[in-house]
Design a protein around this motif. Sequence first.
Motif, PDB file in Angstrom:
ATOM      1  N   CYS A  55      20.803  42.700  16.363  1.00  0.00           N
ATOM      2  CA  CYS A  55      21.818  42.989  17.449  1.00  0.00           C
ATOM      3  C   CYS A  55      23.063  42.177  17.367  1.00  0.00           C
ATOM      4  N   PRO A  56      24.305  42.476  17.025  1.00  0.00           N
ATOM      5  CA  PRO A  56      25.022  41.743  16.965  1.00  0.00           C
ATOM      6  C   PRO A  56      25.551  40.830  18.162  1.00  0.00           C
ATOM      7  N   VAL A  57      25.207  41.372  19.177  1.00  0.00           N
ATOM      8  CA  VAL A  57      25.397  40.640  20.388  1.00  0.00           C
ATOM      9  C   VAL A  57      24.282  39.759  20.872  1.00  0.00           C
ATOM     10  N   CYS A  58      23.110  40.039  21.155  1.00  0.00           N
ATOM     11  CA  CYS A  58      22.166  39.313  21.585  1.00  0.00           C
ATOM     12  C   CYS A  58      21.447  38.456  20.563  1.00  0.00           C
ATOM     13  N   GLY A  59      21.599  39.235  19.377  1.00  0.00           N
ATOM     14  CA  GLY A  59      20.961  38.414  18.290  1.00  0.00           C
ATOM     15  C   GLY A  59      19.449  38.675  18.011  1.00  0.00           C
ATOM     16  N   ILE A  60      18.916  39.609  18.754  1.00  0.00           N
ATOM     17  CA  ILE A  60      17.533  39.938  18.388  1.00  0.00           C
ATOM     18  C   ILE A  60      17.182  40.752  17.289  1.00  0.00           C
ATOM     19  N   PRO A  61      16.223  40.325  16.194  1.00  0.00           N
ATOM     20  CA  PRO A  61      15.987  40.901  15.047  1.00  0.00           C
ATOM     21  C   PRO A  61      15.254  42.316  15.229  1.00  0.00           C
ATOM     22  N   PHE A  62      15.710  43.131  14.325  1.00  0.00           N
ATOM     23  CA  PHE A  62      14.703  44.537  14.396  1.00  0.00           C
ATOM     24  C   PHE A  62      13.634  44.237  13.457  1.00  0.00           C
TER      25      PHE A  62
END
Length: 248
Positions: A55-62
């Motif tokens: 996620c480019p906002v919160c940075g959580i990886p998928f």
Amino acid sequence: HVVLTAMGLFAGFLKIIYPPRCHICRAFLADGKNSFAHFCEDCLNSLTKITSPLCPVCGIPFESRVEEDHLCGECLEKRPYFDMLAAPYIYEGGIMDVIHQIKYSGKTYLAATLGGLLAPLARERIGDTKGMLMMPVPLHYRRLKERGFNQSLVLARAVAPLLDTRIDFLSLRRVRYTRPQTGLKRDERRSNVRGAFGLAEDTGLKGKTVILVDDVTTTGNTLNECARVLKRAGCERVFCLALARAVW
């Protein structure tokens, strides 16, 4: 010249008696083979990097490795107050060990090396940081008294010169003592830090861009609450950097 020569000889003598070791695996470090003085190359290469897609906002990886970066469900539903959160590593293995050494064994000198690991990510995700303010996530005075130092401030002091930013560790304050976030559920983490931060008077933050620094983030609630306070004070943008991310 004489003093510097004597210091160099003494340092060389110490290396002979106490040769430097990697602070993760304890292997001996060979001079000139590693620019990161406290860790061997094998241990640095073994750290689990956070890579796209994320996620480019919160940075959580998928979990899926075939998609492009995209907003996660939570950021689509409700955007956080911060503009971006990024961390270079997953909070496990060697990086967890090193962070524990800093926080619980007082090995704050390791922050100099860790700053060199965090700065490249900041340049990549934020861009030109010159003139921005860097703020560590503050500790409550009770916890600061117990630990003796703020590990986020130690890390920020190592990163700031590399990014040409000025540190401000007085404006943002922890005004309410909170339980540690570890072991709390997501909703409990959010309510635990709500109202926990405040600002000193006359901070002059209107229109400023702030880089918040923390050692570890999990849900991002602590950083988001700090960003909420900063945005209410008139900050234009708030970027967040953490050395590691514990994947929820």
